[in-house]
Design a protein around this motif. Structure first.
Motif, mmCIF file in Angstrom:
data_model
loop_
_atom_site.group_PDB
_atom_site.id
_atom_site.type_symbol
_atom_site.label_atom_id
_atom_site.label_comp_id
_atom_site.label_asym_id
_atom_site.label_seq_id
_atom_site.Cartn_x
_atom_site.Cartn_y
_atom_site.Cartn_z
ATOM 1 N N ASP A 263 -28.967 1.372 21.825
ATOM 2 C CA ASP A 263 -29.951 2.145 22.651
ATOM 3 C C ASP A 263 -30.875 1.199 23.290
ATOM 4 O OD1 ASP A 263 -31.735 1.157 20.636
ATOM 5 O OD2 ASP A 263 -31.634 3.351 19.983
ATOM 6 N N LEU A 264 -31.962 1.857 23.827
ATOM 7 C CA LEU A 264 -32.705 1.002 24.654
ATOM 8 C C LEU A 264 -33.579 -0.075 23.620
ATOM 9 C CD1 LEU A 264 -34.028 3.269 27.407
ATOM 10 C CD2 LEU A 264 -32.170 1.315 27.480
ATOM 11 N N HIS A 265 -33.517 0.407 22.268
ATOM 12 C CA HIS A 265 -34.191 -0.726 21.577
ATOM 13 C C HIS A 265 -33.525 -1.368 20.653
ATOM 14 C CE1 HIS A 265 -36.928 3.185 21.981
ATOM 15 N NE2 HIS A 265 -37.696 2.186 22.206
ATOM 16 N N THR A 268 -28.332 0.449 16.902
ATOM 17 C CA THR A 268 -27.060 1.275 16.869
ATOM 18 C C THR A 268 -27.124 2.543 16.393
ATOM 19 O OG1 THR A 268 -26.370 0.648 14.249
ATOM 20 C CG2 THR A 268 -25.917 -1.005 15.962
ATOM 21 N N ALA A 269 -26.242 3.172 16.261
ATOM 22 C CA ALA A 269 -26.188 4.545 15.949
ATOM 23 C C ALA A 269 -26.536 4.779 14.401
ATOM 24 C CB ALA A 269 -24.756 5.452 16.070
ATOM 25 N N VAL A 270 -26.552 3.884 13.590
ATOM 26 C CA VAL A 270 -26.511 3.616 12.400
ATOM 27 C C VAL A 270 -27.962 3.191 11.820
ATOM 28 C CG1 VAL A 270 -26.065 2.790 9.952
ATOM 29 C CG2 VAL A 270 -24.141 3.284 11.717
ATOM 30 N N PRO A 271 -28.801 4.009 11.108
ATOM 31 C CA PRO A 271 -30.062 3.558 10.733
ATOM 32 C C PRO A 271 -30.489 2.053 10.516
ATOM 33 C CG PRO A 271 -29.846 5.705 9.977
ATOM 34 C CD PRO A 271 -28.250 5.195 10.488
ATOM 35 N N ASP A 272 -31.382 1.623 11.115
ATOM 36 C CA ASP A 272 -31.751 0.254 10.543
ATOM 37 C C ASP A 272 -30.685 -0.990 10.738
ATOM 38 O OD1 ASP A 272 -34.213 0.760 9.603
ATOM 39 O OD2 ASP A 272 -33.175 1.524 7.664
ATOM 40 N N VAL A 273 -29.856 -0.529 11.528
ATOM 41 C CA VAL A 273 -28.651 -1.580 12.051
ATOM 42 C C VAL A 273 -28.885 -1.921 13.516
ATOM 43 C CG1 VAL A 273 -26.460 -2.165 12.077
ATOM 44 C CG2 VAL A 273 -27.134 -1.024 10.119
ATOM 45 N N PHE A 274 -29.017 -3.128 13.811
ATOM 46 C CA PHE A 274 -29.300 -3.461 15.226
ATOM 47 C C PHE A 274 -28.309 -4.407 15.844
ATOM 48 C CE2 PHE A 274 -33.257 -2.200 13.463
ATOM 49 C CZ PHE A 274 -34.245 -1.633 14.620
ATOM 50 N N ALA A 275 -28.001 -4.427 17.162
ATOM 51 C CA ALA A 275 -26.950 -5.385 17.548
ATOM 52 C C ALA A 275 -27.479 -5.793 18.784
ATOM 53 C CB ALA A 275 -25.690 -4.664 17.863
ATOM 54 N N GLY A 289 -26.163 1.547 33.114
ATOM 55 C CA GLY A 289 -25.521 2.154 32.046
ATOM 56 C C GLY A 289 -25.035 0.988 31.179
ATOM 57 N N PRO A 290 -24.529 1.369 29.826
ATOM 58 C CA PRO A 290 -23.992 0.290 28.825
ATOM 59 C C PRO A 290 -22.756 -0.659 29.279
ATOM 60 C CG PRO A 290 -23.256 2.186 28.206
ATOM 61 C CD PRO A 290 -24.043 2.539 29.391
ATOM 62 N N GLN A 291 -23.056 -1.996 29.192
ATOM 63 C CA GLN A 291 -21.993 -2.946 29.612
ATOM 64 C C GLN A 291 -22.120 -4.074 28.817
ATOM 65 O OE1 GLN A 291 -20.117 -2.843 32.890
ATOM 66 N NE2 GLN A 291 -20.225 -4.801 33.665
ATOM 67 N N VAL A 292 -20.934 -4.708 28.514
ATOM 68 C CA VAL A 292 -21.121 -6.087 27.626
ATOM 69 C C VAL A 292 -21.262 -7.097 28.833
ATOM 70 C CG1 VAL A 292 -19.772 -7.772 26.257
ATOM 71 C CG2 VAL A 292 -19.501 -5.087 26.048
ATOM 72 N N ASN A 293 -22.163 -7.931 28.554
ATOM 73 C CA ASN A 293 -22.650 -9.107 29.604
ATOM 74 C C ASN A 293 -22.505 -10.221 28.668
ATOM 75 O OD1 ASN A 293 -22.723 -7.994 32.240
ATOM 76 N ND2 ASN A 293 -24.693 -7.038 31.466
#
Length: 437
Positions: A263-265, A268-275, A289-293
């Motif tokens: 998301d904008l923060h 990920t969709a799993v709590p306390d997991v970021f990417a 929108g979302p994209q891999v860069n």
């Protein structure tokens, strides 16, 4: 076993900028960085310069030797993570060690895509995405040799240029009709191809390798789809990359097109997991929108926002703009945003100049959404600024292709706003640098 407030898997652009951001907000929380490689943080884009002999090992590093100790981070080089358990907030290393965490960042980057080619799996080949890849090539690319590079994207072309610098006779095979098909338009691609051929590269486009046969040594023969053959002493596979999302997939973390959806923060969709970085599908400011860069500056920016949010400073990632700044045999190419628009709703302005340079600008209504400059790139940063800020170019769109285009072509009020924006950005950058000194 161990327990950390923050655990980071990966050690490249996203990871190190996340570390620095975490320490801005939380000077005391425990941080662990796990890296498959045994190097401290270095610049992956520089591996072609290392292979070409333009820089030494000391020039590869991004931060000073005591970076991790200075930020009080536990660094685990060679620490390969083999699984993640979001429910238990645990990760497992290849050594069998279990580490627990409160918040986790996946910044695992990308890996080479290996195409299905007859005989390739039984042939010795090289990839070109990290420092060890460059080292392996440096050991064998000595004296006169014949190199075959499969793929003419950015990685393949920089590998070809570096191998040429080491004295190799290099052939590049690309299945698309032109080199750098994703990064450049046909005109710019032709300009770069002309320069590369003039320097001695053999470029074969609109064709692909269908079979590889290895001889008794490390070399062999590649058979192309038209029946022709290319002999080689070393083979480099540069057919593209893909996100290293296997840990996320196995942990049940939702992905989008093979990349971890955030998301904008950067959550990920799993709590306390970021990417963050090349493994994530985050907001692209141009397409909305979302994209891999898979670009270094975007990975760094995503990592920074991931780190801030992990440490409790809630702030939204503003979205990235794809940007490339690269040279091929001294010919500079600078691009930003959307350079190959997918449909006819966009307006494209292009122009060749007396000095041999070329400019391409892509507009969506009154908004500049893409630009590319080949040759004279001085002053091109103003176009990137207009794309980043979403500034309306109504009233001066026709002037965008003028060789001397600059702030003087804009209205007084817009010039004032642009000057204030640049001044503010400069103060922010200066303030951040002071914090790090």
């Amino acid at each position: 076993m161990g327990h950390y407030r923050y655990a980071i898997i990966g050690n490249s652009a996203a990871a190190i900028h996340a570390c620095e951001a975490i320490r801005e907000v939380d000077p005391n929380g425990s941080v662990a960085v796990f890296s498959e490689e045994r190097y401290r943080c270095y610049s992956r884009p520089l591996i072609s310069y290392l292979l070409a002999g333009k820089i030494g090992a000391a020039g590869m590093y991004l931060r000073r030797p005591d970076f991790y100790r200075f930020l009080e981070i536990d660094f685990f080089p060679g620490g390969k993570v083999i699984s993640v358990d979001p429910a238990k907030k645990a990760l497992k290393l290849s050594s069998g060690r279990i580490v627990y965490w409160d918040r986790l960042l996946l910044s695992t980057g990308f890996e080479p895509f290996i195409p299905s080619v007859e005989g390739l799996s039984s042939t010795k080949y090289f990839t070109f995405t990290n420092w060890d890849d460059a080292k392996k090539l440096m050991r064998v690319a000595r004296g006169p040799f014949r190199a075959l590079v499969m793929g003419a994207g950015l990685i393949g072309m920089k590998a070809a240029e570096a191998l040429h610098a080491r004295g190799g006779r290099v052939v590049v095979v690309e299945k698309a009709e032109r080199i750098l098909p994703a990064a450049l338009d046909p005109v710019a691609s032709s300009m770069v191809a002309e320069r590369c051929r003039a320097e001695g590269l053999d470029l074969i486009t609109g064709c692909t390798v269908v079979q590889v046969r290895q001889d008794s040594g490390t070399g062999g023969v590649a058979v192309l789809e038209d029946g022709s053959e290319v002999e080689f002493d070393l083979l480099v596979v540069a057919a593209g990359v893909k996100p290293r999302s296997e840990l996320a997939v196995e942990a049940g973390i939702p992905c989008l097109g093979g990349a971890v959806r955030v998301d904008l923060h950067q959550r990920t969709a799993v709590p306390d997991v970021f990417a963050a970085g090349d493994v994530s599908a985050a907001l692209d400011k141009v397409i909305g929108g979302p994209q891999v860069n898979a670009l270094w500056p975007i990975a760094a920016l995503q990592g920074r926002f991931a780190g801030l949010n992990m440490a409790g400073r809630v702030c939204s990632y503003p979205g990235g703009i794809p940007m490339n700044s690269v040279e091929f045999f001294g010919l500079p190419v600078l691009s930003a945003g959307l350079v190959n628009p997918p449909d006819g709703r966009y307006r494209v302005l292009s122009r060749h100049y007396e000095d041999g340079s070329y400019r391409r600008l892509v507009l969506d209504g009154d908004r500049l959404v893409g630009m590319m400059v080949v040759g004279a790139v001085e002053g091109a940063g103003i176009f990137t600024s207009l794309i980043r800020e979403g500034v309306s170019v109504r009233g001066f769109a026709r002037s965008l292709t003028e060789a001397d285009f600059g702030y003087a072509h804009m209205s007084r009020s817009l010039r004032k706003r642009r000057f204030e924006a640049e001044l503010l950005r400069g103060k922010q950058v200066l303030g951040f640098r002071k914090e790090r000194i």
